[in-house]
Design a protein around this motif. Structure first.
Motif, short mmCIF file in Angstrom:
data_model
loop_
_atom_site.label_atom_id
_atom_site.label_comp_id
_atom_site.label_asym_id
_atom_site.label_seq_id
_atom_site.Cartn_x
_atom_site.Cartn_y
_atom_site.Cartn_z
N PRO A 154 0.83 -1.26 0.05
CA PRO A 154 0.09 0.01 0.02
C PRO A 154 0.92 1.36 0.05
O PRO A 154 1.94 1.25 0.68
N LEU A 155 0.40 2.17 -0.66
CA LEU A 155 1.14 3.44 -0.90
C LEU A 155 0.44 4.93 -0.54
O LEU A 155 -0.74 4.91 -1.04
N LYS A 156 1.08 5.70 0.08
CA LYS A 156 0.14 6.84 0.62
C LYS A 156 0.28 7.89 -0.70
O LYS A 156 1.09 7.75 -1.55
N PHE A 157 -0.37 8.81 -0.37
CA PHE A 157 -0.56 10.15 -1.59
C PHE A 157 0.95 10.60 -1.22
O PHE A 157 1.46 10.69 -0.12
N GLY A 158 1.25 11.35 -2.06
CA GLY A 158 2.52 12.38 -2.22
C GLY A 158 2.25 13.48 -1.32
O GLY A 158 3.32 14.03 -0.91
N VAL A 159 1.28 13.96 -1.21
CA VAL A 159 0.93 15.03 -0.36
C VAL A 159 -0.13 14.68 0.87
O VAL A 159 -0.79 13.56 0.70
N ALA A 160 -0.52 15.45 1.85
CA ALA A 160 -1.29 15.18 2.89
C ALA A 160 -2.72 15.11 2.47
O ALA A 160 -3.31 16.13 2.85
N ALA A 161 -3.25 14.53 1.73
CA ALA A 161 -4.39 14.53 1.01
C ALA A 161 -5.55 14.52 1.85
O ALA A 161 -6.55 15.32 1.57
N VAL A 162 -5.61 13.76 2.97
CA VAL A 162 -6.77 13.80 3.78
C VAL A 162 -6.94 15.31 4.47
O VAL A 162 -8.02 15.71 4.63
N ASP A 163 -5.67 15.78 4.92
CA ASP A 163 -5.64 17.19 5.42
C ASP A 163 -6.32 18.25 4.40
O ASP A 163 -7.25 19.02 5.04
N LEU A 164 -5.82 18.10 3.54
CA LEU A 164 -6.35 19.02 2.40
C LEU A 164 -7.61 19.00 2.07
O LEU A 164 -8.33 20.02 1.85
N PHE A 165 -8.24 17.72 1.87
CA PHE A 165 -9.38 17.70 1.62
C PHE A 165 -10.41 18.17 2.81
O PHE A 165 -11.37 18.77 2.65
N THR A 166 -9.96 17.70 3.87
CA THR A 166 -10.80 18.23 5.06
C THR A 166 -10.76 19.76 5.19
O THR A 166 -11.55 20.21 5.71
N GLY A 167 -9.63 20.26 5.06
CA GLY A 167 -9.76 21.87 4.80
C GLY A 167 -10.80 22.35 3.96
O GLY A 167 -11.33 23.25 4.11
N MET A 168 -10.58 21.77 2.74
CA MET A 168 -11.75 22.41 1.69
C MET A 168 -13.08 21.96 2.31
O MET A 168 -13.94 22.92 1.93
N TYR A 169 -13.49 20.83 2.59
CA TYR A 169 -14.64 20.46 3.17
C TYR A 169 -15.31 21.26 4.32
O TYR A 169 -16.41 21.74 4.18
N SER A 170 -14.30 21.84 5.16
CA SER A 170 -14.31 22.65 6.31
C SER A 170 -14.90 23.86 5.76
O SER A 170 -15.75 24.62 6.12
N ALA A 171 -14.10 24.66 4.63
CA ALA A 171 -14.39 25.82 4.11
C ALA A 171 -15.76 25.86 3.35
O ALA A 171 -16.56 26.69 3.57
N GLN A 172 -16.09 24.88 2.56
CA GLN A 172 -17.31 24.80 2.12
C GLN A 172 -18.44 24.87 3.10
O GLN A 172 -19.49 25.58 2.91
N ALA A 173 -18.30 23.90 4.28
CA ALA A 173 -19.46 24.11 5.09
C ALA A 173 -19.58 25.41 6.01
O ALA A 173 -20.58 25.96 6.12
N ILE A 174 -18.50 26.09 6.19
CA ILE A 174 -18.46 27.50 6.93
C ILE A 174 -18.90 28.49 5.82
O ILE A 174 -20.07 29.11 6.40
N LEU A 175 -18.88 28.52 4.44
CA LEU A 175 -19.37 29.00 3.66
C LEU A 175 -21.04 28.91 3.64
O LEU A 175 -21.76 29.98 3.32
#
Length: 402
Positions: free
Chosen positions: A165-186
């Motif tokens: 198993p291989l991880k994403f090259g960037v912290a994809a879960v953190d980044l998606f969580t940040g974007m989902y959070s911003a959507q909810a705040i908007l």
């Protein structure tokens, strides 16, 4: 700067960012890109953990920190002191949004939880980011991107079937969580215009990580087992993926039978691969990929990448180079689009950050504020918003509160 800010959608919205590392700061950066005033609260000595991650940029910044903290002011406050907690309560009273990702229960101990801050501003929009469901048995578990990538099945989707198993090259879960959070705040800000009420938004890294499985996740539920891994190839479309020309890799995406015929006749000059009954349909090509792909690899490997790209584009087949990160960031495409912003830096002369990825009425919002030095906005914010005198601020600084 004020005229520019007033033209952006979130002009007049104030965000109090109590978060650290990536998911929360990324969320606050998105809001800042859209025009919100973002005040980032940091520890007076240590600052955000990421000020010590990545390549050093001056004495208090790093490449990691700068990636998630543009368009913010840094205010240093020791939240373990009563005076520091009161400063944050006073700032929350004048803020529209609070974002925090402390360990479960930690923020309440400081008197800065949602129910507590709701007492000072009833219509406050408060976003709590945690590792796991705050109402479940794992509420107290800290959340880490790599752990969640494993637990959410994301690592099982990446890489070749023959590899671990291989991880994403960037912290994809953190980044998606940040974007989902911003959507909810908007959405909550939009709703507040109608109801005049706030919201407590609760986000979990695991929840967002599971969402990233998307169509693969649904396929796994339908089959009752994990989908196969194909690395850079496509599970059901052939030829589709990363291939090697004589002088470098490129992406080729042959999406239908018409494209496949043009690919064989005009690009690799192998009409026999069109006439072969095994390869006439995409289903046939997928079933016989072990036979077909070596033939394609052989033809591509003896041609120059630029020649192949020209032929592919001429045949109407989506394609592109596989670039390194530095190549991509310094490419004409990125430069023409204004995706990298260079700003003056008091210690390094200049430094670069990425610009917001969207355009508003045809214009990309510029980076209004470079990532802040640790505590650069403390005196100004406490004086302007809270009315603290220079003498009082000096006293707080001497006591280690700010």
């Amino acid at each position: 700067m004020s005229n520019l800010n007033s033209s952006l959608p979130l002009a007049g919205v104030r965000v109090l960012d109590l978060s650290r590392v990536l998911a929360g700061p990324w969320c606050a950066t998105v809001l800042g890109d859209l025009g919100a005033e973002v005040i980032k609260i940091e520890h007076p000595q240590r600052g955000d953990d990421t000020r010590d991650w990545g390549l050093r940029v001056g004495s208090t910044q790093t490449s990691y920190f700068n990636s998630a903290n543009r368009n913010k002011r840094s205010v240093t406050v020791d939240l373990q002191t009563a005076e520091g907690q009161q400063i944050v309560r006073d700032l929350a009273k004048q803020s529209d949004v609070v974002i925090q990702n402390f360990k479960f229960g930690g923020v309440e101990k400081m008197g800065l939880g949602y129910e507590q801050l709701k007492q000072v501003r009833e219509d406050l929009i408060y976003c709590s980011i945690s590792g796991y469901d705050r109402t479940g048995p794992e509420a107290t578990r800290p959340g880490y991107d790599l752990v969640v990538q494993g637990e959410a099945g994301l690592m099982a989707l990446n890489g070749e079937a023959s590899q671990p198993p291989l991880k994403f090259g960037v912290a994809a879960v953190d980044l998606f969580t940040g974007m989902y959070s911003a959507q909810a705040i908007l959405a909550a800000l939009f709703e507040r215009q109608r109801t005049r009420k706030g919201r407590h938004i609760e986000m979990a890294l695991f929840d967002c990580g599971l969402m990233i499985t998307s169509y693969y996740g649904l396929e796994a539920l339908m089959k009752g087992e994990d989908p196969l891994r194909f690395g850079n190839a496509h599970p059901s479309i052939v030829p589709y993926g990363v291939f090697n020309a004589e002088d470098g890799p490129l992406v080729i995406t042959v999406g239908n039978n018409g494209q496949y015929e043009r690919f064989c006749r005009e690009v690799i000059e192998r009409p026999d691969l069109v006439d072969d009954e095994r390869f006439r349909t995409n289903i046939g090509r997928a079933e016989n990929r072990a036979t077909l792909l070596p033939e394609i690899d052989r033809e591509l490997g003896r041609r120059k990448r630029q020649d192949l790209l020209e032929r592919l584009r001429g045949a109407g087949i989506p394609c592109g180079e596989v670039l390194g990160v530095h190549e991509a960031l310094t490419s004409k495409r990125a430069t023409d689009a204004g995706l990298v912003s260079t700003h003056d830096h008091p210690e390094c002369g200049s430094a670069s950050v990425l610009a917001p990825p969207y355009r508003l009425d045809g214009v990309r919002p510029p980076v209004r504020r470079a990532p802040p030095q640790l505590g650069e906005g403390t005196a100004d914010v406490l004086n302007t918003l809270l009315g603290l005198s220079d003498e009082r601020i000096a006293q707080l600084k001497a006591a280690g509160v700010v």
